[in-house]
Design a protein around this motif. Structure first.
Motif, mmCIF file in Angstrom:
data_model
loop_
_atom_site.group_PDB
_atom_site.id
_atom_site.type_symbol
_atom_site.label_atom_id
_atom_site.label_comp_id
_atom_site.label_asym_id
_atom_site.label_seq_id
_atom_site.Cartn_x
_atom_site.Cartn_y
_atom_site.Cartn_z
ATOM 1 N N ASP A 75 -6.613 4.123 -9.342
ATOM 2 C CA ASP A 75 -7.427 3.681 -7.824
ATOM 3 C C ASP A 75 -7.975 4.378 -7.512
ATOM 4 O O ASP A 75 -7.859 6.103 -8.042
ATOM 5 C CB ASP A 75 -5.664 3.714 -6.859
ATOM 6 N N ILE B 267 -8.992 -4.509 -3.381
ATOM 7 C CA ILE B 267 -7.339 -4.724 -3.591
ATOM 8 C C ILE B 267 -7.350 -5.635 -5.166
ATOM 9 O O ILE B 267 -8.153 -6.645 -4.932
ATOM 10 C CB ILE B 267 -6.579 -5.040 -2.927
ATOM 11 N N PHE C 82 0.773 -0.864 -0.207
ATOM 12 C CA PHE C 82 -0.325 0.136 -0.185
ATOM 13 C C PHE C 82 0.407 1.162 -0.267
ATOM 14 O O PHE C 82 1.716 1.517 0.713
ATOM 15 C CB PHE C 82 -1.053 0.260 1.022
ATOM 16 N N VAL D 93 -1.761 5.215 1.440
ATOM 17 C CA VAL D 93 -3.281 4.943 1.292
ATOM 18 C C VAL D 93 -3.692 5.159 2.766
ATOM 19 O O VAL D 93 -3.281 4.790 3.427
ATOM 20 C CB VAL D 93 -3.718 3.207 1.255
#
Length: 159
Positions: free
Chosen positions: A115, A108, A95, A98
């Motif tokens: 994203d 995910i 990650f 995030v």
């Protein structure tokens, strides 16, 4: 791992049901214990779709139908920067910058995409989660295991 997790869930459900039935008779400490348990699993792997619907034909659409969901069960946002999600074969997703809002879930996906707050993409060109048997492991930025989710049984050969 999964068996003890299921046992914990059953125990938590039984505790919750007991608390509802006899809320008046329960001492305050019982409620505190319940709260502590919830804090332990503040971030968890809440759902996995290892086998994307239809044929695993390797298209980006098929890859993105394979996903793992992570849920933040607290009211506060959690910084997932540096956290990792990996499978039994060591494929790892990291990650990057995030932040998961309170009471929020992020999915995910294995394939490529843009994203967003609710969807992250690993950008892979092949399926990584084994349809029959695998374990997803979520670790924090210090490498501590936060949660695991297993499915299937025994050892397996990757497809």
């Amino acid at each position: 791992m999964s068996a003890s997790r299921t046992a914990r869930r059953i125990a938590a459900t039984a505790l919750a049901a007991g608390a509802v039935l006899s809320a008046v008779a329960l001492p305050a400490s019982a409620h505190d214990n319940n709260r502590d348990h919830r804090q332990q699993s503040r971030v968890e792997i809440s759902d996995v779709q290892a086998d994307s619907p239809g044929r695993d034909n390797g298209t980006n659409r098929s890859l993105n139908a394979e996903w793992v969901e992570i849920t933040n069960n607290t009211r506060r946002s959690v910084d997932l920067d540096g956290w990792t999600l990996r499978d039994e074969d060591g494929n790892r997703y990291r990650f990057d910058d995030v932040r998961l809002a309170g009471r929020a879930t992020v999915r995910i996906h294995t394939g490529a995409g843009r994203d967003t707050r609710t969807d992250l993409y690993q950008g892979r060109r092949t399926h990584i989660w084994d349809n029959h048997s695998d374990t997803a492991t979520l670790r924090d930025d210090r490498g501590r295991t936060i949660d695991t989710e297993s499915w299937g049984r025994g050892h397996h050969n990757h497809h």
